[in-house]
Each structure stands twice: as structure tokens, then as C-alpha cells.
Design a protein around this motif. Structure first.
Motif, short mmCIF file in Angstrom:
data_model
loop_
_atom_site.label_atom_id
_atom_site.label_comp_id
_atom_site.label_asym_id
_atom_site.label_seq_id
_atom_site.Cartn_x
_atom_site.Cartn_y
_atom_site.Cartn_z
N PRO A 28 10.47 -5.27 8.17
CA PRO A 28 10.29 -3.85 7.84
C PRO A 28 11.12 -3.48 6.61
N TYR A 68 9.82 4.57 5.22
CA TYR A 68 10.09 3.31 5.88
C TYR A 68 8.78 2.70 6.33
N GLU A 69 8.62 1.43 6.11
CA GLU A 69 7.39 0.76 6.54
C GLU A 69 7.70 -0.28 7.61
N TRP A 70 7.28 0.06 8.85
CA TRP A 70 7.52 -0.87 9.95
C TRP A 70 6.55 -2.04 9.91
N TRP A 71 5.32 -1.76 9.42
CA TRP A 71 4.29 -2.81 9.45
C TRP A 71 4.45 -3.74 8.26
N ASN A 72 5.63 -4.29 8.15
CA ASN A 72 5.93 -5.24 7.10
C ASN A 72 6.86 -6.27 7.73
N VAL A 73 6.79 -7.47 7.25
CA VAL A 73 7.68 -8.50 7.78
C VAL A 73 8.59 -8.97 6.65
N ARG A 108 0.84 -1.22 0.00
CA ARG A 108 0.00 0.00 0.00
C ARG A 108 0.87 1.26 0.00
N ARG A 109 1.93 1.25 0.82
CA ARG A 109 2.79 2.44 0.90
C ARG A 109 3.46 2.73 -0.44
#
Ligand code: SAM
Length: 163
Positions: free
Chosen positions: A150, A143-148, A3-4
Motif C-alpha cells: 500500500p 492512500y492506496e490500499w490496493w497496491n502491493v 491510476r490514483r
């Protein structure tokens, strides 16, 4: 992360989207949902298994899955009778590529993108930044923290750059 990466892209303007390394199509299918009905998505993938799986999973006529390397993006666009790309989306693992190959892919990408086009890259590390800085006048990263795990996204409108 998907999405980001996809949210800031101007989907009304994108007629030709190129994706490097679609893998299982995590970004591909989401991009197709957002694309114009007359747009084309050229997905270039080295892995034969991924190519076959993508082709069998999707019968959207806008999707063209090509087995090959990102380095040949210009030849692939020409073979498909498509002009310049409005956007190149890449999740290629640049830190693991040979420096020369990574450099060649970015150079070919710059040739492939229209003057108002965009290169959008996502990575698990920010190691791609020095490479992009060599060719692009300015970069925008997030930066996307909600990713596995990140992940980092970097994008840049190509116009005004000095390849
Ligand atoms: C990190 S995976 C990303 C997969 C997918 N985009 C995702 O987000 O799940 C990188 C993909 O790039 C492909 N690949 C590696 N080198 C490539 C190259 N030079 N040209 C095109 N695809 C490549 C790999 O086979 C793999 O499918």
C-alpha cells in the motif's frame, strides 16, 4: 496506485512532464497514453540498466530518457530546449536519500515547475510529508490500499507557495 496518481492530473494542460526515477516504466507508459500528442516526457533515471531498457522498449518520440539525477532537472530541461515543467511526477525513495540530497531535489523541482504546475509524489511511506511541508503552503494526500505494498500519494499545485 498508478491510476490514483495519474487520474487527477490535467492532461490537456501538460506540455512538459518530468518523471524522476522511472525504473521499468510502470508510470511512464501509462503517462504516455494520457499525454497530448505534442507533449514531452523527460524521464530522469540514475540506473543505466533502466535507462537502456526504457529506451529499447519505447520508440515514442515524446519520451526523452536521460541518465542522471533528479537534482539536475533544470539543466536537463534546458539541454532538451524545453521550458518549465507543467508537472513533475516522482517515485524517488525520499526516506532513503541523504537529507541534503532530498532537500536539493525539492528545491530544484520548485525552480523547474511553472507557476501553475504540480509536483506529484508517491511513496510507500508518508515520510516525504515533512520535507514537502517545508516548501509548499498546502498538500493533498491520499492512500492506496490496493497496491502491493500500500502506498501514499502527495500532490500540490505549486502556485502560491513560498520556496
Ligand atoms: C522506487 S523506484 C520507482 C520505480 C518506478 N517509478 C516504479 O514505480 O516502478 C525509484 C527509482 O528511482 C531511481 N533513482 C534513485 N535515485 C534517483 C535520483 N537521484 N535521480 C533519478 N532517479 C533516481 C532508481 O534507480 C529507481 O529506478
Amino acid at each position: 496506485m498508478v491510476r490514483r496518481m495519474l487520474a487527477p492530473l490535467d492532461w490537456h494542460r501538460i506540455r512538459v512532464l518530468v518523471e524522476y526515477g522511472p525504473g521499468t516504466g510502470r508510470f511512464t507508459f501509462e503517462a504516455l497514453k494520457r499525454m497530448r500528442s505534442d507533449a514531452a516526457l523527460v524521464a530522469i533515471e540514475t540506473g543505466q540498466g533502466f535507462v537502456e531498457a526504457l529506451r529499447s522498449r519505447c520508440d515514442d518520440p515524446r519520451l526523452i530518457v536521460v541518465r542522471g539525477t533528479a537534482q539536475d532537472v533544470n539543466r536537463n530541461l534546458a539541454e532538451q530546449g524545453l521550458g518549465e515543467a507543467d508537472c513533475i511526477l516522482t517515485g524517488l525513495p525520499f526516506p532513503t536519500l541523504e537529507a541534503q540530497e532530498a532537500d536539493a531535489i525539492i528545491r530544484e523541482s520548485i525552480r523547474a515547475i511553472s507557476s501553475s504546475g504540480v509536483l506529484a509524489a508517491y511513496q510507500m511511506r508518508s515520510a516525504i510529508r515533512p520535507l514537502l511541508k517545508r516548501y509548499f503552503a498546502s498538500l493533498r494526500s491520499s492512500y492506496e490500499w490496493w497496491n502491493v505494498p500500500p502506498a501514499t500519494s502527495t500532490g500540490r499545485a505549486v502556485s502560491g507557495t513560498d520556496p
